[in-house]
Design an enzyme around this catalytic site. Sequence first.
Site, mmCIF file in Angstrom:
data_model
loop_
_atom_site.group_PDB
_atom_site.id
_atom_site.type_symbol
_atom_site.label_atom_id
_atom_site.label_comp_id
_atom_site.label_asym_id
_atom_site.label_seq_id
_atom_site.Cartn_x
_atom_site.Cartn_y
_atom_site.Cartn_z
ATOM 1 N N ASP A 1 40.824 28.778 13.823
ATOM 2 C CA ASP A 1 39.928 28.310 12.779
ATOM 3 C C ASP A 1 40.496 28.798 11.451
ATOM 4 O O ASP A 1 40.725 30.002 11.267
ATOM 5 C CB ASP A 1 38.528 28.886 13.015
ATOM 6 C CG ASP A 1 37.500 28.379 12.010
ATOM 7 O OD1 ASP A 1 37.888 27.995 10.887
ATOM 8 O OD2 ASP A 1 36.302 28.380 12.343
ATOM 9 N N LYS B 1 51.244 18.451 -2.247
ATOM 10 C CA LYS B 1 50.421 17.875 -3.307
ATOM 11 C C LYS B 1 49.217 17.182 -2.675
ATOM 12 O O LYS B 1 49.283 16.810 -1.494
ATOM 13 C CB LYS B 1 51.240 16.904 -4.157
ATOM 14 C CG LYS B 1 51.435 15.516 -3.514
ATOM 15 C CD LYS B 1 51.825 14.500 -4.547
ATOM 16 C CE LYS B 1 51.844 13.120 -3.962
ATOM 17 N NZ LYS B 1 50.546 12.508 -3.730
ATOM 18 N N LYS C 1 64.148 13.141 -3.007
ATOM 19 C CA LYS C 1 64.848 11.889 -2.757
ATOM 20 C C LYS C 1 66.216 11.889 -3.440
ATOM 21 O O LYS C 1 66.364 12.323 -4.581
ATOM 22 C CB LYS C 1 64.014 10.705 -3.256
ATOM 23 C CG LYS C 1 62.789 10.409 -2.417
ATOM 24 C CD LYS C 1 62.028 9.229 -2.983
ATOM 25 C CE LYS C 1 60.892 8.813 -2.073
ATOM 26 N NZ LYS C 1 61.359 8.200 -0.831
ATOM 27 N N ASP D 1 47.307 9.972 -7.469
ATOM 28 C CA ASP D 1 48.159 9.864 -6.287
ATOM 29 C C ASP D 1 49.642 9.890 -6.635
ATOM 30 O O ASP D 1 50.429 10.572 -5.977
ATOM 31 C CB ASP D 1 47.825 8.583 -5.522
ATOM 32 C CG ASP D 1 48.510 8.520 -4.166
ATOM 33 O OD1 ASP D 1 48.721 9.575 -3.547
ATOM 34 O OD2 ASP D 1 48.834 7.402 -3.726
ATOM 35 N N HIS E 1 54.578 12.327 -8.941
ATOM 36 C CA HIS E 1 55.862 11.651 -8.745
ATOM 37 C C HIS E 1 56.439 11.083 -10.040
ATOM 38 O O HIS E 1 57.600 11.321 -10.381
ATOM 39 C CB HIS E 1 55.704 10.470 -7.774
ATOM 40 C CG HIS E 1 55.255 10.831 -6.406
ATOM 41 N ND1 HIS E 1 55.371 12.087 -5.880
ATOM 42 C CD2 HIS E 1 54.703 10.076 -5.424
ATOM 43 C CE1 HIS E 1 54.899 12.086 -4.644
ATOM 44 N NE2 HIS E 1 54.495 10.891 -4.352
ATOM 45 N N LYS F 1 49.325 -0.941 -5.766
ATOM 46 C CA LYS F 1 49.355 -1.392 -4.377
ATOM 47 C C LYS F 1 49.065 -2.889 -4.323
ATOM 48 O O LYS F 1 48.528 -3.469 -5.255
ATOM 49 C CB LYS F 1 48.346 -0.608 -3.538
ATOM 50 C CG LYS F 1 48.717 0.872 -3.391
ATOM 51 C CD LYS F 1 47.791 1.588 -2.438
ATOM 52 C CE LYS F 1 48.221 3.033 -2.232
ATOM 53 N NZ LYS F 1 49.515 3.142 -1.527
#
Length: 461
Positions: free
Chosen positions: A84, A137, A171, A224, A229, A315
């Site tokens: 836990d 993040k 990346k 997000d 980013h 998106k």
Amino acid sequence: MQSDALVLFGATGDLAKKKLFPALHELVRRGKIHDMPIVGFASSDWDTETLRQHALEGIKQYGSHFDQDAYDKLAQMLTYVRGDYRDPASYEALKTALAGAERPTFYLAVPPSLFATVVENLGSSGCALGARVVLEKPFGRDLQSARELNKAVLSVFPEESIFRIDHYLGKEAVQNLLYFRFANSILEPVWNRNYVRSVQLTMAESFGVQGRGRFYEEVGALRDVVQNHLLQTIGLVAMEAPSGIDGESIRDEKEQLFRAMRPLTPDDIVRGQFRGYRDEEGVAPDSDVETFVAVRLSIDSWRWSGVPFLIRAGKSMPVTATQLVVEFHRPPVRVFARDDDDYHRTNYVRFRLGPDEVSVALGARSKAPGDDLRGQPVELFVCTEGPDEVDAYERLIGDALAGQRLLFASQQGVEATWAVVDDVLYNHPPAIEYEPGSWGPKSADRLLPPNDIWHEPGPIF
């Protein structure tokens, strides 16, 4: 100094299955991890064999390839501790599983709401002594919560032992931004407000929220991808030259740049939501969460004053691609009067950052074949590559285990990027509905300089 153990909090979750175990498999295959305890910690009623099967499924399904010998070695390192996150007794069991390791690394692949709880228990149990911690993040939800989180983590771990992971920085294409800028002297004379007209960064995804509506309701596109980013990417493009390639020098220059960014106002942002988002499970029927966002950044520095930095992310767009375009001023006089009157075919540097293409190209004009002095746009490819050979998580986990902080965010950097977006997280125009498969709300055009357009990923023809 190399860590001698790794603990994955949240080892039964999707992130571990899709990213962490495939990355660990590659690190073992390349000989970068040897006979080190790797402990999975979670609340699920599993045992070590179940964890190994979970890892195997993730490696086969999401890894670049499968190596049986590498998996067998990894499986022997894996053990599972059921516990836990809030129970101090569970951390005593964890200490036993670590078998006396002196320099463990703790990877928190758990909801951010548990970060402070886990860190506090690591400290009170003595597990944090000599250890490192890796945080996924988002680092908070806004500036205030980021400060509170940093305060909680710093009460247990020193800054040099905290690794705030943003996989985008791992990346290959994003790292090439830094290298390309400072390894080529031809750029420096023109990399400033005197020659650069604008900078555009587009991160498009052709898919929607993929069943993660409940998560996206809590985040939105600004939190997000923009605050982390994409601002980090702009940082690499616009920062001053570091004094060296060590992590501190590079982070110092990025932080200086972030502090020079003017905080966004409602006039600097356009928000959108694709039609059908509200039908997703977990999404409010009257949701105003943005699945598309466009912002116009201003950097108050000697180099960049007056140059608009434009970011667009969304998106359900026509393609999945990330591209950065540094566009230069047009010639002051149109010498070739018979040339077509196209304001958008100018000189530029274009960085394609993936996912399927990684390239750098220079845009120019050349004479079109024929008797007339008419021009045509051409691209000169500086470099082009296929998909990354080394996955971002593989690189970042390896760096964290080795104590290399170059690709990780600092406390000051995280708080500085939150300061840029903080005001418009709550004070913003409503989200405008846009059609799936489009480039978002047309009103995003108002952020552009006069006579300009958004550059879609690909050659700017």
